[in-house]
Structure formats: structure tokens, C-alpha cells
Design a protein around this motif. Structure first.
Motif, PDB file in Angstrom:
ATOM      1  N   ASN A  20       1.015  -1.111   0.306  1.00 17.46           N
ATOM      2  CA  ASN A  20      -0.313   0.090   0.030  1.00 17.46           C
ATOM      3  C   ASN A  20       0.826   1.155  -0.140  1.00 17.46           C
ATOM      4  O   ASN A  20       1.752   1.685   0.562  1.00 17.46           O
ATOM      5  N   ILE A  21       0.842   1.811  -1.161  1.00 15.39           N
ATOM      6  CA  ILE A  21       1.395   3.145  -1.455  1.00 15.39           C
ATOM      7  C   ILE A  21       0.421   4.587  -1.954  1.00 15.39           C
ATOM      8  O   ILE A  21       0.221   4.211  -2.619  1.00 15.39           O
ATOM      9  N   ASP A  22       1.136   5.633  -0.849  1.00 19.02           N
ATOM     10  CA  ASP A  22       0.092   6.412  -0.992  1.00 19.02           C
ATOM     11  C   ASP A  22       1.286   7.795  -1.348  1.00 19.02           C
ATOM     12  O   ASP A  22       1.622   8.044  -0.763  1.00 19.02           O
ATOM     13  N   GLY A  23       1.042   7.488  -3.032  1.00 20.38           N
ATOM     14  CA  GLY A  23       2.219   8.306  -3.636  1.00 20.38           C
ATOM     15  C   GLY A  23       2.138   9.645  -3.668  1.00 20.38           C
ATOM     16  O   GLY A  23       2.408  10.804  -3.913  1.00 20.38           O
ATOM     17  N   THR A  24       0.832  10.303  -2.911  1.00 16.66           N
ATOM     18  CA  THR A  24       0.593  11.777  -3.026  1.00 16.66           C
ATOM     19  C   THR A  24       2.151  12.142  -1.816  1.00 16.66           C
ATOM     20  O   THR A  24       1.396  13.068  -1.466  1.00 16.66           O
ATOM     21  N   GLN A  25       1.670  11.349  -1.225  1.00 22.29           N
ATOM     22  CA  GLN A  25       3.096  11.657  -0.035  1.00 22.29           C
ATOM     23  C   GLN A  25       3.972  11.705   0.266  1.00 22.29           C
ATOM     24  O   GLN A  25       4.383  10.317  -0.329  1.00 22.29           O
ATOM     25  N   VAL A  26       5.311  12.402   0.753  1.00 20.53           N
ATOM     26  CA  VAL A  26       6.376  11.459   0.538  1.00 20.53           C
ATOM     27  C   VAL A  26       6.993  11.208   1.107  1.00 20.53           C
ATOM     28  O   VAL A  26       6.048  11.324   2.925  1.00 20.53           O
ATOM     29  N   MET A  27       7.741  10.230   1.101  1.00 19.63           N
ATOM     30  CA  MET A  27       7.747   8.837   2.326  1.00 19.63           C
ATOM     31  C   MET A  27       8.397   9.850   3.012  1.00 19.63           C
ATOM     32  O   MET A  27       9.859  11.006   2.821  1.00 19.63           O
ATOM     33  N   GLY A  28       8.393   9.427   4.030  1.00 19.53           N
ATOM     34  CA  GLY A  28       9.031  10.007   5.648  1.00 19.53           C
ATOM     35  C   GLY A  28      10.323   9.309   5.543  1.00 19.53           C
ATOM     36  O   GLY A  28      11.219   8.412   4.876  1.00 19.53           O
ATOM     37  N   THR A  29      11.073  10.103   6.241  1.00 21.02           N
ATOM     38  CA  THR A  29      12.834  10.073   6.766  1.00 21.02           C
ATOM     39  C   THR A  29      12.899   9.887   8.647  1.00 21.02           C
ATOM     40  O   THR A  29      11.480  10.252   8.804  1.00 21.02           O
ATOM     41  N   ILE A  30      13.993   9.671   8.308  1.00 21.45           N
ATOM     42  CA  ILE A  30      14.434   9.273  10.427  1.00 21.45           C
ATOM     43  C   ILE A  30      16.421  10.101   9.961  1.00 21.45           C
ATOM     44  O   ILE A  30      16.720  10.006   9.200  1.00 21.45           O
ATOM     45  N   PRO A  31      16.662  10.812  11.265  1.00 16.16           N
ATOM     46  CA  PRO A  31      18.008  11.097  11.373  1.00 16.16           C
ATOM     47  C   PRO A  31      19.442   9.744  10.577  1.00 16.16           C
ATOM     48  O   PRO A  31      18.872   8.738  10.779  1.00 16.16           O
ATOM     49  N   ASP A  32      20.154  10.711  10.087  1.00 16.06           N
ATOM     50  CA  ASP A  32      21.021   9.759   9.661  1.00 16.06           C
ATOM     51  C   ASP A  32      22.642   8.993  10.784  1.00 16.06           C
ATOM     52  O   ASP A  32      23.041  10.474  11.101  1.00 16.06           O
ATOM     53  N   PRO A  33      22.607   8.383  11.729  1.00 19.05           N
ATOM     54  CA  PRO A  33      22.937   7.824  12.518  1.00 19.05           C
ATOM     55  C   PRO A  33      24.814   8.429  12.605  1.00 19.05           C
ATOM     56  O   PRO A  33      25.287   9.111  12.987  1.00 19.05           O
ATOM     57  N   SER A  34      25.367   8.764  11.247  1.00 22.72           N
ATOM     58  CA  SER A  34      26.239   8.647  10.544  1.00 22.72           C
ATOM     59  C   SER A  34      26.673   9.892   9.816  1.00 22.72           C
ATOM     60  O   SER A  34      27.286  10.535  10.196  1.00 22.72           O
ATOM     61  N   ASN A  35      25.525  10.483   9.558  1.00 22.91           N
ATOM     62  CA  ASN A  35      25.448  12.006   9.951  1.00 22.91           C
ATOM     63  C   ASN A  35      24.534  13.642  10.230  1.00 22.91           C
ATOM     64  O   ASN A  35      23.375  13.555  10.190  1.00 22.91           O
ATOM     65  N   PRO A  36      25.249  13.648  11.534  1.00 18.64           N
ATOM     66  CA  PRO A  36      24.367  14.297  12.317  1.00 18.64           C
ATOM     67  C   PRO A  36      23.870  15.656  11.656  1.00 18.64           C
ATOM     68  O   PRO A  36      24.406  16.066  10.529  1.00 18.64           O
ATOM     69  N   GLY A  37      22.260  15.419  11.697  1.00 18.56           N
ATOM     70  CA  GLY A  37      21.784  16.484  10.625  1.00 18.56           C
ATOM     71  C   GLY A  37      21.199  16.333   9.123  1.00 18.56           C
ATOM     72  O   GLY A  37      21.092  17.202   8.581  1.00 18.56           O
ATOM     73  N   GLN A  38      21.322  15.143   8.436  1.00 17.55           N
ATOM     74  CA  GLN A  38      21.288  14.558   7.580  1.00 17.55           C
ATOM     75  C   GLN A  38      19.905  13.918   7.894  1.00 17.55           C
ATOM     76  O   GLN A  38      19.532  13.094   9.154  1.00 17.55           O
ATOM     77  N   THR A  39      19.242  13.211   6.793  1.00 22.47           N
ATOM     78  CA  THR A  39      18.218  12.533   7.111  1.00 22.47           C
ATOM     79  C   THR A  39      18.559  10.852   5.990  1.00 22.47           C
ATOM     80  O   THR A  39      18.344  11.130   5.345  1.00 22.47           O
ATOM     81  N   LEU A  40      17.677   9.888   6.669  1.00 26.68           N
ATOM     82  CA  LEU A  40      17.351   8.852   5.186  1.00 26.68           C
ATOM     83  C   LEU A  40      16.216   8.314   5.215  1.00 26.68           C
ATOM     84  O   LEU A  40      15.386   8.173   6.333  1.00 26.68           O
ATOM     85  N   PRO A  41      16.119   8.090   4.506  1.00 29.41           N
ATOM     86  CA  PRO A  41      14.231   7.306   4.167  1.00 29.41           C
ATOM     87  C   PRO A  41      13.947   6.286   5.248  1.00 29.41           C
ATOM     88  O   PRO A  41      14.624   5.426   5.944  1.00 29.41           O
ATOM     89  N   ASP A  42      12.933   6.287   6.111  1.00 33.93           N
ATOM     90  CA  ASP A  42      12.380   4.850   6.603  1.00 33.93           C
ATOM     91  C   ASP A  42      12.051   3.847   6.110  1.00 33.93           C
ATOM     92  O   ASP A  42      11.409   4.368   5.462  1.00 33.93           O
ATOM     93  N   PRO A  43      12.654   3.324   7.156  1.00 34.28           N
ATOM     94  CA  PRO A  43      12.598   1.887   6.558  1.00 34.28           C
ATOM     95  C   PRO A  43      11.096   1.083   6.504  1.00 34.28           C
ATOM     96  O   PRO A  43      11.070   0.558   5.908  1.00 34.28           O
ATOM     97  N   ALA A  44      10.429   1.951   7.562  1.00 35.92           N
ATOM     98  CA  ALA A  44       8.471   1.782   7.487  1.00 35.92           C
ATOM     99  C   ALA A  44       7.890   2.175   6.623  1.00 35.92           C
ATOM    100  O   ALA A  44       6.460   1.698   6.891  1.00 35.92           O
TER     101      ALA A  44
END
Length: 480
Positions: free
Chosen positions: A202-226
Motif C-alpha cells: 500500500n503506497i500513497d504517492g500523494t505523500q512524500v516518503m518519511g525520513t529518519i535521522p542519519d546516525p552517521s551524519n548528524p543533521g542529515q536524514t535517511l528514508p524511513d524503512p517502514a
């Protein structure tokens, strides 16, 4: 065919039986043999001539098809050029007008690309059976997912089912697992895809995929696996300005903003588009038309016009000398050259400097007169109408194609002539075989008769010799 006659002189008659039989057989068969030989030579030449005419006509048709191409017009009255082809490219049609436009491309139209949440089992993760529904622009597309499907086979099913709709899928794998990524070639705001119907996809393409903080690069984010949704940003319209006027477009091809002008956006930036009379392009296209026509005429002339031999004394016939078919073909095509076209001010080729050489039948193209027509009479926008017409049938190229159709079509006049000549060739082969059998039979019969005559003459000579010897002996005894 080997002669059954054994050369030599008859033992009884001292006659050259071989020469006598050969002379008699030749006297009987030479007229028919010469007829077959002459007709075979003519037939072979005509078969070759019809083949050459077919090839020439096919080449001419190909040239006409290229000149009348709807996707790559050859007789555009105007030409559009872009000062920065890395920003946009431009083309124009005959409804354009001369002018210069400053185009600023703010952003391109983008398409939807969505991704599912991560599957920790990778590409081989099991996917429930059912019907996957992908919705876009109010249209639902269904993809059947069979029992035992995996993420990989689901990707393959999407590609097989929806490739014609411009929708494709792939799998992207990272350290957290694999995602199903679905993309579309459809661009513009509101074209975002929504995927439903299968648990886990189930993918709602009208919403941008969520992100989580990137532990290796403070201040950067990564796509949320869930998380699932659109990758990066939602689909957008193209944004540009034309001479300062704001324009938006669902696609990166902008064809209705400026009359007669079509632009393909390539990247953000600024370009100056100039529309001018396409004199050089029109001259090139007309020259191509003239060259194609002249090649056809010269081929027909070479097949029909008799020539003198090396000494200039005897006339050598061409393969189709005296044949009305090539002349009829050229007459039908030439008729269209003088038929007025559907245009207004421009209706005949002579107005463009195209005339007929009365001796050779070829076309002459006076470029000076052509350039004058383009400059002084502004006929550029009407050239395409003259050649390609206002509909699919009334342009010069279409009329010529119609004129050629009875000759070049499958089962047409040329095919019928080829069939007739092939039948004639078969008949001549049959006649030659029959004549060979007659010659062989007649030779055997005459040889047998002359050999029998020779044997009889030999026997009569022997008898005469015996009688003479008998009387000679009696005379000698009487004298004794």
C-alpha cells in the motif's frame, strides 16, 4: 544436345551420311529454333526490364514517403531555432509567424516515482496473492498477483502488464532490505500514483516518503524503512515564461503556448527562439523531390529508348522498347505535375521554378526563381500545402502515390506483367524441349534410313561385281 550421328562416309555409297542428315534436320528445325531463340532473348530482356522498373518505382515511392512524413515534415514553411539547445529545442509548422521569443524555463515537468516500505527478506520476500491496483490521474490499472509470488515476480508482473501505459517497476535493495519502486512516464501535477490491494504494497504517492535521522551524519536524514510514498517530491507541472508571460505545462513538450511553435524543454535556463522562413530547408526538400523524379524518368528512358551500336550504324533496342507500359506509367505521373494543387496563391510547380525539360522529360529546378518566390512573394508557408495538401489525398505527393498505385501495388500492372512474362518463359522452355525431342527423333530416323540405303547400295555393288566377274570368266574361257 549431342548428335546421335556417327561421323564418317558410308561404306557402300561413299556418301557423307552425317553431313546429309545434319543438313536435313537443320533445314527442318532452324526456323523454329531461331524463333525460340529470338523470343527467349526478348523475354529475358523484358523480365529484367520489368524488374528494373519495379525497383525504380519502389525507390521513388520510398522517396515520396520520406518527403510526406508526418513525424518529420520536409516542407515546413518556417524553421525554429533555439539559442540554447541544452535548455530547449524548438520546431515550427506552417501556422507560425516570423518572430523572436525569450524563453525562461524555471523547472521541468516531473513524473511520479513511489516506493514501498522495506521488505527485510529482500527480492525473494513473499507477496500475498490478489489484485494490485495502481491509480493515476483518475484511472485504475489492475495487475494480477498469483499464488506464491515474490517481490521480484510482482515487479515482473507490473512490467509485463503496464509497460504500454508507461508504468514500470524495479527493486532497490539497501542494508535494511528491498523496496519495490514504481515509476511513470506521465508527467504533471496530480499524476502521483497510489498503489493498493495487496498487503505490504500500500503506497500513497500523494505523500512524500518519511525520513529518519542519519546516525552517521548528524543533521542529515535517511528514508524511513517502514515508510512508503513518493520519492523526493510530488509530480509537478513545467514552469516557464515566454517574453515574461507565465506558462505552465503538464509535459515538457509545450505546443500550444505560441501559435505554430512547439518546444521541448530540456533543463532550467534561458533560450532565445527565432522563427524564420525556412528557405534553405524548403529548397533542399524540393531538390530531393526533383532528384527522385528525374531518377525515375532516366530509368524509364534507359529501358525504352533504343541506342546506336559502337559503330553508330545499327540501332540496339532497350529491354522495353516499343512497350506502352513505361510510357503509360510516366504519363500518369506527369499528369499530376501540371494539375493545380489545393493552395491559393501557390498552385503549380512552375511558380517555384520547377519546369519540364521537353526533350528528356526530366525536371529542372531554377533556384534563383525559387528564392525570388520565397522573398518577394512570401510563398514559403504555402509550399507544404502544395506538396502534402490540406488532407491526405489532395497534395502532389499523395496524388502521385495514387497514380503509381495501379502499377506498383501487389497484384498490380507490373506484377501482372511479370506473371505473364514468367509464363511465356515457361512456354518457351517447353517449346525448346519439344524441338530437341523432334531433332533427336528425326536425326535417329534419317540416320537409320541412310544407313539402310548405304547397306543396300553396298549389297548391289557386290552383286554387280560378282556378275561382272562371272561374265569376265566366261569370256576368257570362250577365247581359250
Amino acid at each position: 544436345m549431342a548428335s546421335p550421328i556417327t561421323t564418317g562416309t558410308g561404306l557402300g555409297s561413299n556418301l557423307d551420311i552425317s553431313s546429309i542428315v545434319t543438313a536435313l534436320v537443320n533445314a527442318d528445325s532452324s526456323a523454329k529454333q531461331n524463333q525460340i531463340k529470338t523470343q527467349t532473348t526478348i523475354n529475358t530482356a523484358k523480365i529484367s526490364g520489368v524488374g528494373a522498373l519495379k525497383s525504380a518505382l519502389a525507390a521513388y515511392q520510398a522517396a515520396m514517403d520520406k518527403l510526406s512524413s508526418a513525424t518529420s515534415p520536409s516542407f515546413s514553411g518556417f524553421a525554429a531555432t533555439s539559442s540554447a539547445s541544452t535548455v530547449l529545442t524548438a520546431t515550427s509548422d506552417n501556422t507560425a509567424v516570423n518572430g523572436t521569443y525569450t524563453i525562461k524555463v524555471n523547472n521541468l515537468a516531473t513524473s511520479s516515482k513511489v516506493a514501498s516500505a522495506n521488505f527485510s527478506g529482500g527480492a525473494s520476500s513473499a507477496i500475498p496473492t490478489g489484485t494490485l491496483k495502481i491509480s493515476q490521474n483518475g484511472t485504475d490499472y489492475s495487475v494480477a498477483i498469483p499464488a506464491g509470488a515474490t517481490l521480484q515476480t510482482t515487479r515482473d508482473a507490473i512490467n509485463t502488464t503496464l509497460s504500454a501505459q508507461g508504468i514500470s517497476a524495479n527493486i532497490v535493495t539497501d542494508s535494511n532490505g528491498s523496496r519495490l519502486v514504481i515509476g511513470s512516464t506521465t508527467t504533471g501535477k496530480g499524476s502521483d500514483m497510489v498503489v493498493s490491494g495487496i498487503a505490504g504494497l500500500n503506497i500513497d504517492g500523494t505523500q512524500v516518503m518519511g525520513t529518519i535521522p542519519d546516525p552517521s551524519n548528524p543533521g542529515q536524514t535517511l528514508p524511513d524503512p517502514a515508510s512508503s510514498g513518493t520519492i523526493g517530491a510530488l509530480a509537478t507541472d513545467a514552469s516557464l515564461s515566454i517574453d515574461g508571460l507565465a506558462v505552465t505545462s503538464k509535459t515538457n513538450t509545450v505546443s500550444s503556448a505560441v501559435s505554430g511553435l512547439s518546444m521541448t524543454l530540456v533543463a532550467a535556463g534561458t533560450s532565445t527562439v527565432t522563427v524564420a522562413t525556412n528557405t534553405t530547408g524548403l529548397q533542399t526538400s524540393i531538390q530531393s523531390f526533383v532528384d527522385a523524379y528525374n531518377t525515375l524518368v532516366k530509368t524509364v528512358n534507359s529501358l525504352t529508348q533504343a541506342t546506336a551500336d559502337a559503330d553508330g550504324k545499327l540501332t540496339v533496342s532497350a529491354p522495353m522498347t516499343g512497350d506502352s507500359l513505361p510510357r503509360s506509367l510516366l504519363a500518369d505521373i506527369r499528369k499530376e505535375l501540371t494539375t493545380p494543387g489545393p493552395g491559393g496563391q501557390l498552385s503549380v510547380l512552375a511558380q517555384l521554378g520547377i519546369t519540364t525539360d521537353q526533350k528528356a522529360g526530366t525536371l529542372n529546378f531554377d533556384t534563383t526563381k525559387f528564392n525570388t518566390a520565397m522573398k518577394d512573394k512570401s510563398l514559403g508557408s504555402q509550399v507544404q500545402t502544395l506538396f502534402t495538401g490540406t488532407n491526405s489525398t489532395n497534395g502532389l505527393l499523395a496524388r502521385m502515390k495514387t497514380a503509381m498505385s495501379p502499377y506498383a501495388s501487389t497484384g498490380g500492372i507490373l506484377d501482372q506483367r511479370s506473371t505473364s512474362l514468367s509464363k511465356q518463359k515457361t512456354d518457351l522452355t517447353t517449346q525448346q524441349a519439344a524441338l530437341d525431342l523432334r531433332v533427336e527423333s528425326m536425326t535417329k530416323t534419317l540416320t537409320a534410313k541412310y544407313n539402310a540405303m548405304d547397306l543396300l547400295v553396298g549389297q548391289m555393288k557386290a552383286t554387280a561385281s560378282n556378275i561382272t566377274s562371272f561374265f569376265d570368266t566366261m569370256n576368257a574361257q570362250a577365247k581359250a
